[in-house]
Design a protein around this motif. Structure first.
Motif, PDB file in Angstrom:
ATOM      1  N   MET A 249       0.837  -1.209   0.000  1.00 27.65           N
ATOM      2  CA  MET A 249       0.000   0.000   0.000  1.00 27.65           C
ATOM      3  C   MET A 249       0.870   1.258   0.000  1.00 27.65           C
ATOM      4  N   TYR A 250       1.975   1.223   0.811  1.00 26.67           N
ATOM      5  CA  TYR A 250       2.828   2.415   0.870  1.00 26.67           C
ATOM      6  C   TYR A 250       3.538   2.629  -0.456  1.00 26.67           C
ATOM      7  N   LEU A 251       3.971   1.530  -1.110  1.00 30.50           N
ATOM      8  CA  LEU A 251       4.611   1.651  -2.419  1.00 30.50           C
ATOM      9  C   LEU A 251       3.627   2.240  -3.426  1.00 30.50           C
ATOM     10  N   PHE A 252       2.367   1.863  -3.326  1.00 32.74           N
ATOM     11  CA  PHE A 252       1.343   2.430  -4.202  1.00 32.74           C
ATOM     12  C   PHE A 252       1.240   3.940  -3.999  1.00 32.74           C
ATOM     13  N   GLY A 253       1.309   4.376  -2.724  1.00 28.48           N
ATOM     14  CA  GLY A 253       1.231   5.807  -2.429  1.00 28.48           C
ATOM     15  C   GLY A 253       2.402   6.572  -3.013  1.00 28.48           C
ATOM     16  N   ILE A 254       3.618   6.012  -2.881  1.00 26.22           N
ATOM     17  CA  ILE A 254       4.794   6.657  -3.455  1.00 26.22           C
ATOM     18  C   ILE A 254       4.672   6.706  -4.980  1.00 26.22           C
ATOM     19  N   GLY A 255       4.222   5.593  -5.573  1.00 28.42           N
ATOM     20  CA  GLY A 255       4.049   5.561  -7.025  1.00 28.42           C
ATOM     21  C   GLY A 255       3.047   6.579  -7.503  1.00 28.42           C
ATOM     22  N   ARG A 256       2.003   6.770  -6.724  1.00 23.69           N
ATOM     23  CA  ARG A 256       0.986   7.764  -7.094  1.00 23.69           C
ATOM     24  C   ARG A 256       1.572   9.162  -7.059  1.00 23.69           C
ATOM     25  N   ALA A 257       2.401   9.431  -6.054  1.00 23.42           N
ATOM     26  CA  ALA A 257       3.045  10.745  -5.959  1.00 23.42           C
ATOM     27  C   ALA A 257       3.986  10.977  -7.135  1.00 23.42           C
ATOM     28  N   VAL A 258       4.764   9.948  -7.491  1.00 23.47           N
ATOM     29  CA  VAL A 258       5.705  10.063  -8.613  1.00 23.47           C
ATOM     30  C   VAL A 258       4.955  10.315  -9.913  1.00 23.47           C
ATOM     31  N   ALA A 259       3.867   9.587 -10.120  1.00 27.55           N
ATOM     32  CA  ALA A 259       3.129   9.674 -11.379  1.00 27.55           C
ATOM     33  C   ALA A 259       2.476  11.033 -11.592  1.00 27.55           C
ATOM     34  N   SER A 260       2.135  11.710 -10.504  1.00 24.13           N
ATOM     35  CA  SER A 260       1.359  12.951 -10.639  1.00 24.13           C
ATOM     36  C   SER A 260       2.173  14.227 -10.469  1.00 24.13           C
ATOM     37  N   CYS A 261       3.431  14.137 -10.030  1.00 22.95           N
ATOM     38  CA  CYS A 261       4.132  15.366  -9.615  1.00 22.95           C
ATOM     39  C   CYS A 261       4.372  16.332 -10.774  1.00 22.95           C
ATOM     40  N   CYS A 262       4.746  15.848 -11.957  1.00 21.87           N
ATOM     41  CA  CYS A 262       5.006  16.767 -13.078  1.00 21.87           C
ATOM     42  C   CYS A 262       3.729  17.461 -13.529  1.00 21.87           C
TER      43      CYS A 262
ATOM     44  N   LEU B 267       6.841  11.563   3.126  1.00 27.21           N
ATOM     45  CA  LEU B 267       7.301  12.259   1.923  1.00 27.21           C
ATOM     46  C   LEU B 267       7.924  13.596   2.302  1.00 27.21           C
ATOM     47  N   SER B 268       9.156  13.823   1.850  1.00 30.56           N
ATOM     48  CA  SER B 268       9.860  15.069   2.155  1.00 30.56           C
ATOM     49  C   SER B 268       9.927  15.956   0.928  1.00 30.56           C
ATOM     50  N   CYS B 269      10.322  17.212   1.143  1.00 28.61           N
ATOM     51  CA  CYS B 269      10.514  18.117   0.013  1.00 28.61           C
ATOM     52  C   CYS B 269      11.588  17.589  -0.927  1.00 28.61           C
ATOM     53  N   ALA B 270      12.664  17.038  -0.362  1.00 33.17           N
ATOM     54  CA  ALA B 270      13.735  16.480  -1.189  1.00 33.17           C
ATOM     55  C   ALA B 270      13.232  15.310  -2.024  1.00 33.17           C
ATOM     56  N   ASP B 271      12.311  14.503  -1.468  1.00 30.26           N
ATOM     57  CA  ASP B 271      11.729  13.395  -2.231  1.00 30.26           C
ATOM     58  C   ASP B 271      10.990  13.924  -3.458  1.00 30.26           C
ATOM     59  N   VAL B 272      10.198  14.972  -3.278  1.00 30.81           N
ATOM     60  CA  VAL B 272       9.426  15.532  -4.390  1.00 30.81           C
ATOM     61  C   VAL B 272      10.359  16.078  -5.469  1.00 30.81           C
ATOM     62  N   VAL B 273      11.440  16.744  -5.054  1.00 23.72           N
ATOM     63  CA  VAL B 273      12.407  17.261  -6.025  1.00 23.72           C
ATOM     64  C   VAL B 273      13.045  16.113  -6.804  1.00 23.72           C
ATOM     65  N   ASP B 274      13.382  15.020  -6.134  1.00 27.62           N
ATOM     66  CA  ASP B 274      13.944  13.856  -6.824  1.00 27.62           C
ATOM     67  C   ASP B 274      12.967  13.314  -7.866  1.00 27.62           C
ATOM     68  N   MET B 275      11.688  13.300  -7.524  1.00 25.30           N
ATOM     69  CA  MET B 275      10.675  12.838  -8.479  1.00 25.30           C
ATOM     70  C   MET B 275      10.650  13.720  -9.726  1.00 25.30           C
ATOM     71  N   LEU B 276      10.732  15.028  -9.510  1.00 28.96           N
ATOM     72  CA  LEU B 276      10.712  15.959 -10.639  1.00 28.96           C
ATOM     73  C   LEU B 276      11.962  15.816 -11.499  1.00 28.96           C
ATOM     74  N   VAL B 277      13.123  15.770 -10.850  1.00 29.38           N
ATOM     75  CA  VAL B 277      14.392  15.689 -11.587  1.00 29.38           C
ATOM     76  C   VAL B 277      14.433  14.432 -12.453  1.00 29.38           C
ATOM     77  N   ALA B 278      13.857  13.351 -11.955  1.00 32.50           N
ATOM     78  CA  ALA B 278      13.883  12.096 -12.703  1.00 32.50           C
ATOM     79  C   ALA B 278      12.979  12.123 -13.924  1.00 32.50           C
ATOM     80  N   GLN B 279      12.023  13.068 -13.982  1.00 35.43           N
ATOM     81  CA  GLN B 279      11.015  13.015 -15.042  1.00 35.43           C
ATOM     82  C   GLN B 279      10.947  14.247 -15.936  1.00 35.43           C
ATOM     83  N   LEU B 280      11.351  15.407 -15.441  1.00 35.14           N
ATOM     84  CA  LEU B 280      11.262  16.605 -16.270  1.00 35.14           C
ATOM     85  C   LEU B 280      12.272  16.547 -17.414  1.00 35.14           C
ATOM     86  N   PRO B 281      11.926  17.080 -18.576  1.00 34.08           N
ATOM     87  CA  PRO B 281      12.846  17.040 -19.722  1.00 34.08           C
ATOM     88  C   PRO B 281      14.092  17.883 -19.471  1.00 34.08           C
TER      89      PRO B 281
END
Length: 443
Positions: free
Chosen positions: A1-14, A387-401
């Motif tokens: 369930m927690y992995l699903f939550g992280i995946g949901r955050a990653v999928a929607s952040c951009c 979820l930390s601010c640094a986590d959200v930035v990592d999600m963006l860096v991994a996906q933004l062009p």
């Protein structure tokens, strides 16, 4: 369930970042043109770039161009005050309320040279010493662990406002060439927040502001509740000094005489290494000020962490319980956390600009970036509570062009970088006076 939550955050952040900026687009529109595209690129650059300065942004963020970003910061016609107001409005929507604090503090950025607006040898809290720095005063809206910076002012030392030529060269408008102390700036920020309809239950600040007793009396007169730290030599009375002569006490003297049973253990919050705990003591005291005919009776709180003791004054209702006073005192920690996140995740201290306007424009965009991180953490907290601010930035860096996809891109980027350096070098040589004819060149 927690992995699903992280995946949901990653999928929607951009997509969420795009939606977040969409609500600010009108702030970057003038009568003749819009710089919203460049502002969105700058916002992405605050997250994506290893250091959030113009050169690295232009080399990292897809479809960016150095001079257009420079124009956005230094010369474009958008108004940072509109961005600041919209940031405050949205922050209030997400975390405003009666339990929210409006927290005031200053933060410095070390700078070389003497041309950047407001730069001077002054105390830099980040370094804990006097250094050549620019210092800003900030207001953050905070509830629980969520804190968003909603206001900011660049502190101009007296020697700056007295030097018209220096102010003109730094682009400081005449309306800003008035010396204001940091407590005076803080007073204006509180009024600005109230005028904008921002909801908060109390004002929190450190000892610099608590030491300005006139400010506390002004807030008390205006009906504002405050919980501000004060210095250990803060003077007070146990009975009203206006009715009869009574001896003055200092806060540290009172704390030194407290008995063990007068200190109460309080669990403040859950921390990374266990519960954050402290001992608190409390009494009611009278505070006087020369500009007021009447002394005021307020709360004096002492907080002990190990051997260190901090003090706080508050004009909260007389029957306010110790638990609530301790909560207000502890809330001030989160403006420090906001600074950490703004500097570590949003490039707050990475700018390389000199002009007054560019400083304000950069800080406005940093506030937009930090607010996005607050929104993401709050939105995903039900299923990704760590979820930390640094986590959200990592999600963006991994996906933004990004701009560099291979060797050819890298060659072009370095060539552009060298061209800018050569242009800056040529300009410096043109401004430099000729060397004496008998000067000896050694290299």
């Amino acid at each position: 369930m927690y992995l699903f939550g992280i995946g949901r955050a990653v999928a929607s952040c951009c997509e969420n970042l795009t939606s977040h900026f969409q609500s600010f687009r009108e702030c970057f529109r003038s009568k003749t043109r819009s710089t919203a595209e460049q502002a969105e690129q700058y916002l992405r650059g605050l997250f994506q770039s290893p250091r959030a300065n113009l050169e690295q942004m232009s080399e990292t963020v897809a479809e960016t161009e150095y001079y257009s970003l420079h124009h956005l910061l230094s010369d474009a016609a958008w108004d940072f005050e509109n961005v600041r107001r919209e940031t405050a409005r949205q922050a209030d929507e997400w975390i405003g309320g009666p339990e929210t604090g409006l927290l005031l503090d200053e933060s410095g950025v070390q700078k070389k040279g003497d041309h950047s607006a407001g730069v001077a040898r002054q105390y830099n809290g980040r370094l804990g010493k006097v250094e050549n720095s620019q210092v800003g005063v900030y207001a953050a809206l905070a509830r629980g662990s969520q804190a968003a910076i909603i206001d900011f002012e660049l502190f101009l030392p007296e020697r700056w406002v007295e030097d018209a030529k220096r102010c003109q060269e730094a682009g400081i408008p005449e309306s800003a060439r008035v010396f204001r102390t940091k407590p005076q700036m803080a007073a204006e920020m509180v009024k600005r927040a109230r005028a904008a309809g921002v909801r908060f239950g109390f004002i929190g600040a450190d000892g610099l502001y608590g030491h300005a007793t006139w400010l506390l009396f002004d807030w008390d007169d205006a009906g504002e509740v405050f919980a501000t730290e004060v210095h250990s030599d803060q003077q007070f009375y146990f009975t009203d000094p206006g009715k009869a002569w009574v001896p003055a006490w200092e806060a540290r003297e009172w704390a030194a005489r407290l008995k063990r049973k007068e200190w109460h253990p309080v669990i403040l919050r859950d921390g990374e290494k266990g519960e954050v705990r402290a001992m608190f003591a409390h009494t009611r005291v009278w505070i006087s000020h020369p500009n007021s005919a009447q002394a005021r009776q307020w709360h004096l709180l002492a907080r002990r962490d190990g051997k260190e003791v901090k003090f706080m004054l508050s004009n909260a209702a007389p029957d306010t319980p110790l638990r609530e006073l301790a909560r207000m005192q502890a809330q001030r920690h989160f403006i420090e956390r906001a600074f950490e996140n703004a500097k570590g995740c949003c490039g707050m201290a990475d700018y390389q600009v000199r002009k007054w306007r560019a400083w304000y424009n950069h800080m406005a965009l940093v506030c937009v970036a930090l607010l996005f991180l607050v929104k993401e953490r709050r939105q995903h907290s039900p299923y990704a509570e760590l979820l930390s601010c640094a986590d959200v930035v990592d999600m963006l860096v991994a996906q933004l062009p990004v701009k560099i996809h291979g060797r050819e891109d890298l060659v072009r980027i370095i060539a552009e970088r060298h061209a800018r350096r050569q242009s800056a070098r040529d300009s410096a040589y043109r401004r430099q006076p000729p060397a004496p004819k008998n000067a000896i060149r050694i290299c």
